[in-house]
Design an enzyme around this catalytic site. Structure first.
Site, mmCIF file in Angstrom:
data_model
loop_
_atom_site.group_PDB
_atom_site.id
_atom_site.type_symbol
_atom_site.label_atom_id
_atom_site.label_comp_id
_atom_site.label_asym_id
_atom_site.label_seq_id
_atom_site.Cartn_x
_atom_site.Cartn_y
_atom_site.Cartn_z
ATOM 1 N N HIS A 101 0.783 -1.016 -0.047
ATOM 2 C CA HIS A 101 -0.024 -0.070 0.047
ATOM 3 C C HIS A 101 0.768 1.190 -0.008
ATOM 4 C CE1 HIS A 101 0.976 -0.627 4.281
ATOM 5 N NE2 HIS A 101 0.813 0.600 4.563
ATOM 6 N N ASP A 103 0.440 4.978 1.925
ATOM 7 C CA ASP A 103 -0.317 5.488 2.989
ATOM 8 C C ASP A 103 -1.617 6.428 2.614
ATOM 9 O OD1 ASP A 103 0.850 3.939 4.867
ATOM 10 O OD2 ASP A 103 2.515 5.532 5.389
ATOM 11 N N HIS A 238 4.619 0.397 0.177
ATOM 12 C CA HIS A 238 5.462 -0.606 1.204
ATOM 13 C C HIS A 238 4.544 -1.797 1.713
ATOM 14 C CE1 HIS A 238 3.549 2.652 3.385
ATOM 15 N NE2 HIS A 238 3.388 1.723 4.664
ATOM 16 N N ARG A 252 4.278 5.692 14.011
ATOM 17 C CA ARG A 252 4.397 6.280 13.141
ATOM 18 C C ARG A 252 3.768 7.485 12.898
ATOM 19 N NH1 ARG A 252 0.968 3.777 7.972
ATOM 20 N NH2 ARG A 252 -0.390 5.498 8.530
HETATM 21 C C1 SIN Z 1 2.871 0.848 7.761
HETATM 22 O O1 SIN Z 1 2.078 0.415 6.838
HETATM 23 O O2 SIN Z 1 3.159 2.174 8.053
HETATM 24 C C2 SIN Z 1 3.617 0.198 8.696
HETATM 25 C C3 SIN Z 1 4.820 -0.854 7.998
HETATM 26 C C4 SIN Z 1 5.537 -1.620 9.046
HETATM 27 O O3 SIN Z 1 4.965 -1.773 10.234
HETATM 28 O O4 SIN Z 1 6.720 -1.930 8.929
#
Ligand code: SIN
Length: 296
Positions: A101, A103, A238, A252
């Site tokens: 995805h 974000d 990612h 995050r």
């Molecule tokens: C995310 O999608 O921002 C999380 C990625 C992660 O936990 O490595």
């Protein structure tokens, strides 16, 4: 007697596609020069990894604010006791963020930058992978690139249980700082290409979603506790590798975004032929476009 000269950070690229590990910048107390340096590194490497940072929550939020205003995620929880601008993802097995995805592309202005801090890693596994969407676009054949530049897509937050949260974006995005074009569809949130029929959209999206995450476009990062990743969310996808057991906690913050721009769509939204019956998914498309327009 000389003055102390600033020491340049050490930058170690981790793949040919994207991603570099950076040492020599202390993210707990960034200066305006550090911020400018990280911005420049991100334009070049798209995702940068900073080991051994061990941010407090306040330092993490302050770091995010040094790059812009922060987003409060409409769907994901924060850590107990705040702050509101922080998302916390906790898992003791895979299944969280393990689908490719970009974000929050279900928002009209998805975040420009995400800053993630690894609080607790599983002993083995739980790496994160990123994919370079400039390369995914540039490696397509000229005819396909030309067609995609005239298309747009609906994105929604159905995977977060909010299917009515929708946005309408170009399929090929132009980066506001580099002027480069990139593919802007992702597995998790892109639902429908608007100018083609349902069947064509399904086939094209299946192709693009598989194409855009090929190994040669990717980097994979093995976390250590206290490491920070900062990425340009406009040109990357990612996902977490779902191969771990043991506690994994990340926090995050994301920097508020701009409206993705590209060429204007070259065709009208798909309308079923007059001869055929109106298929249910095409009626749904018209409704979804109206909904996205109201939210934009
Ligand atoms: C995310 O999608 O921002 C999380 C990625 C992660 O936990 O490595």
């Amino acid at each position: 007697m000389g003055h102390d000269l600033p020491v340049a950070p050490t930058v170690r690229p981790l793949s040919n596609a994207l991603g570099a590990e950076v040492t020599g910048i202390d993210l707990t107390t960034v200066t305006p020069d550090d911020v400018a340096e990280v911005r420049a590194l991100l334009l070049e490497h798209l995702v940068c990894f900073f080991p051994e940072q061990r941010l407090t929550r306040d330092a993490h939020v302050a770091l995010g604010r040094a790059f812009g205003d922060l987003e409060v995620n409409p769907n994901l929880p924060g850590p107990e006791g705040g702050p509101r601008e922080m998302v916390e993802l906790r898992a003791s097995q895979g299944g969280i963020a393990d689908e490719w995805h970009t974000d929050v592309t279900f928002l009209p202005s998805p975040s420009v930058m995400s800053i993630m801090h690894m609080v607790e890693c599983p002993p083995i596994g739980g790496d994160t992978m990123w994919s370079n969407q400039y390369l995914a676009y540039e490696d397509l054949s000229p005819p396909l690139r030309e067609m995609l530049e005239g298309l747009s897509a609906l994105h929604d937050a159905e995977p977060h249980g909010k299917p009515d949260m929708k946005a309408h974006h170009p399929v090929v995005r132009v980066h506001p700082e580099t002027g480069r074009r990139s593919l802007f569809v992702n597995t998790q949130f892109t639902r429908r290409i608007v100018e083609v029929s349902h069947a064509e959209s399904e086939a094209l999206l299946a192709f693009l979603k598989a194409w855009s995450i090929q190994d040669r476009f990717c980097v994979r990062y093995a976390w250590t506790p206290g490491a920070v990743a900062i990425w340009d969310n406009r040109v990357t996808q990612h996902h977490v590798v779902n191969d771990f057991s043991g506690e994994r906690i990340i926090q995050r913050v994301t920097v508020l975004g701009d409206v993705p721009t590209g060429e204007a769509p070259r065709w009208d939204p798909y309308a079923p032929s007059r001869r055929g019956s109106v298929a249910r998914h095409d009626t749904v498309l018209a409704r979804d476009l109206r909904a996205a327009a109201t939210l934009d």
